[in-house]
Structures are given as structure tokens and as C-alpha cells.
Design an enzyme around this catalytic site. Structure first.
Site, PDB file in Angstrom:
ATOM      1  N   PRO A   2       2.053   0.984   0.109  1.00 27.21           N
ATOM      2  CA  PRO A   2       2.527   0.548  -1.217  1.00 27.21           C
ATOM      3  C   PRO A   2       1.514   0.891  -2.310  1.00 27.21           C
ATOM      4  O   PRO A   2       0.350   0.509  -2.224  1.00 27.21           O
ATOM      5  CB  PRO A   2       2.672  -0.962  -1.086  1.00 27.21           C
ATOM      6  CG  PRO A   2       2.340  -1.307   0.316  1.00 27.21           C
ATOM      7  CD  PRO A   2       1.806  -0.117   1.021  1.00 27.21           C
ATOM      8  N   GLU A   3       1.958   1.621  -3.295  1.00 28.41           N
ATOM      9  CA  GLU A   3       1.108   1.971  -4.440  1.00 28.41           C
ATOM     10  C   GLU A   3       1.518   1.113  -5.638  1.00 28.41           C
ATOM     11  O   GLU A   3       2.436   0.311  -5.551  1.00 28.41           O
ATOM     12  CB  GLU A   3       1.272   3.456  -4.764  1.00 28.41           C
ATOM     13  CG  GLU A   3       0.818   4.385  -3.648  1.00 28.41           C
ATOM     14  CD  GLU A   3      -0.698   4.384  -3.459  1.00 28.41           C
ATOM     15  OE1 GLU A   3      -1.429   3.857  -4.314  1.00 28.41           O
ATOM     16  OE2 GLU A   3      -1.151   4.909  -2.428  1.00 28.41           O
ATOM     17  N   HIS A  90       5.716  -9.609  13.188  1.00 22.29           N
ATOM     18  CA  HIS A  90       4.773  -9.351  12.096  1.00 22.29           C
ATOM     19  C   HIS A  90       5.023 -10.194  10.846  1.00 22.29           C
ATOM     20  O   HIS A  90       4.477  -9.907   9.795  1.00 22.29           O
ATOM     21  CB  HIS A  90       4.731  -7.868  11.706  1.00 22.29           C
ATOM     22  CG  HIS A  90       4.562  -6.944  12.866  1.00 22.29           C
ATOM     23  ND1 HIS A  90       3.488  -7.010  13.717  1.00 22.29           N
ATOM     24  CD2 HIS A  90       5.352  -5.945  13.319  1.00 22.29           C
ATOM     25  CE1 HIS A  90       3.610  -6.078  14.660  1.00 22.29           C
ATOM     26  NE2 HIS A  90       4.736  -5.418  14.446  1.00 22.29           N
ATOM     27  N   ARG A 109       0.369  -3.687  10.278  1.00 23.82           N
ATOM     28  CA  ARG A 109      -1.005  -3.205  10.505  1.00 23.82           C
ATOM     29  C   ARG A 109      -2.068  -4.190  10.047  1.00 23.82           C
ATOM     30  O   ARG A 109      -3.244  -4.000  10.296  1.00 23.82           O
ATOM     31  CB  ARG A 109      -1.179  -1.841   9.825  1.00 23.82           C
ATOM     32  CG  ARG A 109      -0.192  -0.823  10.413  1.00 23.82           C
ATOM     33  CD  ARG A 109      -0.337   0.534   9.795  1.00 23.82           C
ATOM     34  NE  ARG A 109      -1.641   1.128  10.075  1.00 23.82           N
ATOM     35  CZ  ARG A 109      -2.018   2.320   9.624  1.00 23.82           C
ATOM     36  NH1 ARG A 109      -1.192   3.025   8.870  1.00 23.82           N
ATOM     37  NH2 ARG A 109      -3.204   2.799   9.906  1.00 23.82           N
ATOM     38  N   ARG A 150     -19.589  13.481 -14.162  1.00 22.10           N
ATOM     39  CA  ARG A 150     -19.193  13.542 -12.752  1.00 22.10           C
ATOM     40  C   ARG A 150     -18.806  14.952 -12.342  1.00 22.10           C
ATOM     41  O   ARG A 150     -18.044  15.606 -13.047  1.00 22.10           O
ATOM     42  CB  ARG A 150     -17.989  12.624 -12.482  1.00 22.10           C
ATOM     43  CG  ARG A 150     -18.159  11.240 -13.022  1.00 22.10           C
ATOM     44  CD  ARG A 150     -19.245  10.505 -12.244  1.00 22.10           C
ATOM     45  NE  ARG A 150     -19.684   9.378 -13.044  1.00 22.10           N
ATOM     46  CZ  ARG A 150     -20.051   8.210 -12.524  1.00 22.10           C
ATOM     47  NH1 ARG A 150     -20.046   8.043 -11.218  1.00 22.10           N
ATOM     48  NH2 ARG A 150     -20.442   7.232 -13.306  1.00 22.10           N
TER      49      ARG A 150
END
Ligand SMILES: [Zn+2]
Length: 269
Positions: A2-3, A90, A109, A150
């Protein structure tokens, strides 16, 4: 995984079912998430959920005295069901909510986590985050100076939560394509115009994903537990050897900082 857009879709999907409702029961079926679910979570009992917010990929559930921080990790999903629901494998955490509903956290997970804080307490996870990408604070004036020193590839920096929040691998690939910037360019090599373009595309890509999520999302309340994440129209991500939508050149795939990276060698310089 999930983003940000998925997490925002979860927030919007569950909010109508839980806001203004009292917590009538708390069941921790398995506390062994990335961080153990603390005993203090029981303090939620009797509290009314006042609002649910999102910061980066974190969800924050507020009551008058507490806030609950939820991170979905790699595979976390939340659904809201009637309280005669059938328990699934789960299902680690269940909140019984006034009105015969339950909010269920499922995570095969177990990289996600659920923590509780006092309402005024600082949350360390949120302290070092870059500005929210869809806010005005996230702009070229913010980002350009941060990139100037950077030398890492721009794509890696785009995925670093201290620089930009919410552009996970898919959205970093897509944003760079839309901005016409090669993912391997050293960050300090981008000029101010390119940074401005990139900022705009990050916002647009995330916004479009949120809108798509809102429209393609079936339901957070289906017992089959479809987590509600959505297939999206992607320009480059996962499109190896497919013709570029702009110039027809086959999309290339490389591995950059261990992540699959897709780009058009013609459109992205
Ligand atoms: Zn192209």
C-alpha cells in the site's frame, strides 16, 4: 504494498463507518506485528473516534484522549464489517464499534503496526517526514535546495521519505516519466525548471491514483476482504518492452538501488 494513494483511499473508505462512533470492544488476536501492539491499546475502550487522518503512509485515528497510529506495512488491510463477520486468517486486531460494526486489521506478512499515543504526544515516526506531497509546502522552493548537494540518482531520492513522502516505487517511476527526467540523473544535476516539473508531476500522479482509487474501489465492507487496492493505468511501471505512449520506443527496465526502474530512453533525459 500500500502506497500513499492506497492509504488515502483506505482512510476515505472507512471514515464514514467509524467517525462519531464509540469503541465497544478491542480484541488483539496476535500482537506480533512489526512492533507489538501495546497493552495500552485497551484504553480505547469507550472512546469515541472523532476523526481519521493520513500523514504520508500512516493513518491516525483520533479520540478525545488518544491517537492510534496505523501503518499497513507490506500487506496490511483494513475492512469494516457487520459484527457477525467471519474471522479470516491473519485478522490480528479487531475493534468493535458502536452500531454493530467491526474494524478489522488483517496483515499476512505482519510488517505493519498499530501503536497508541496520548493525543498531544509526539510521534517519532512522523517527526522526520518531508512535507505532505499534496500540500502547498511541497514545492520546488522546498525541494531544489535539498537536491543541490546530493549526487544519488534522482529516483532514489524521490523514494526517500526525508525528501519526498509518498512516492513509492510505482509513483516515482511514473512521475519521472511524466516529467521527462531520466531516473539515473544525479539529483544535483537537475535544474530548477526540472525540479518544478517533477514536483508538479509527483502531485498529479498521486492525485490521479487517489481519484482512480476512489472510483475503482469496490467496497471496504465486503466480507471477502478484498483489500481495496486497485490496478492502475501505468505509463512505464511494469511496461518493459511495451511501446512508450508518447514516442513508441520500447520501455526499458533496469535495477536501481535494488528497485525495478522503468523509463523511456527517448522521452527521459
Ligand atoms: Zn518515449
Amino acid at each position: 504494498m500500500p502506497e500513499l494513494p492506497e492509504v488515502e483511499t483506505v482512510r476515505a473508505g472507512i471514515a464514514p463507518h467509524i467517525i462519531g462512533k464509540k469503541v465497544k470492544g478491542i480484541e488483539v488476536r496476535n500482537d506480533r506485528l512489526r512492533y507489538p501492539i501495546p497493552k495500552e491499546i485497551e484504553k480505547l475502550y469507550g472512546q469515541v473516534i472523532e476523526r481519521i487522518e493520513r500523514r504520508a503512509k500512516y493513518l491516525l485515528l483520533y479520540t478525545a484522549q488518544y491517537k492510534v497510529l496505523i501503518h499497513l506495512g507490506m500487506s496490511g488491510a483494513i475492512r469494516v464489517l457487520e459484527d457477525d463477520f467471519e474471522l479470516k486468517k491473519h485478522d490480528h486486531f479487531i475493534l468493535q464499534i458502536e452500531g454493530d460494526k467491526v474494524l478489522i486489521y488483517n496483515d499476512p506478512r505482519r510488517f505493519g503496526f498499530i501503536l497508541i499515543y496520548g493525543v498531544d504526544e509526539l510521534i517519532p515516526f512522523l517527526e522526520k517526514l518531508a512535507p505532505e506531497p499534496l500540500s502547498d509546502e511541497f514545492n520546488a522552493e522546498y525541494l531544489y535546495p535539498k537536491l543541490r548537494t546530493r549526487t544519488r540518482p534522482i529516483k532514489s531520492l524521490l523514494m526517500d521519505q526525508e525528501f519526498v513522502v509518498g512516492a513509492g516505487n510505482i509513483y516515482a517511476n511514473e512521475s519521472l516519466f511524466m516529467a521527462g527526467i531520466h531516473p539515473e540523473r544525479p539529483a544535483n544535476n537537475l535544474n530548477p525548471e526540472e525540479v518544478a516539473r517533477l514536483v508538479e508531476e509527483v502531485k498529479k500522479v498521486l492525485q490521479r491514483a487517489i481519484i482512480q482509487g476512489g472510483t475503482t474501489l469496490k467496497d471496504f465492507t465486503t466480507p471477502d476482504g478484498s483489500p481495496g487496492y486497485f490496478a492502475q493505468e501505468l505509463m512505464v511501471y511494469g511496461q518493459k518492452d511495451q511501446p512508450c505512449v508518447i514516442c513508441q520506443t520500447p520501455i526499458e527496465r533496469i535495477v536501481l538501488a535494488n528497485r525495478a526502474t522503468y523509463f523511456c530512453s527517448q522521452c527521459q533525459k
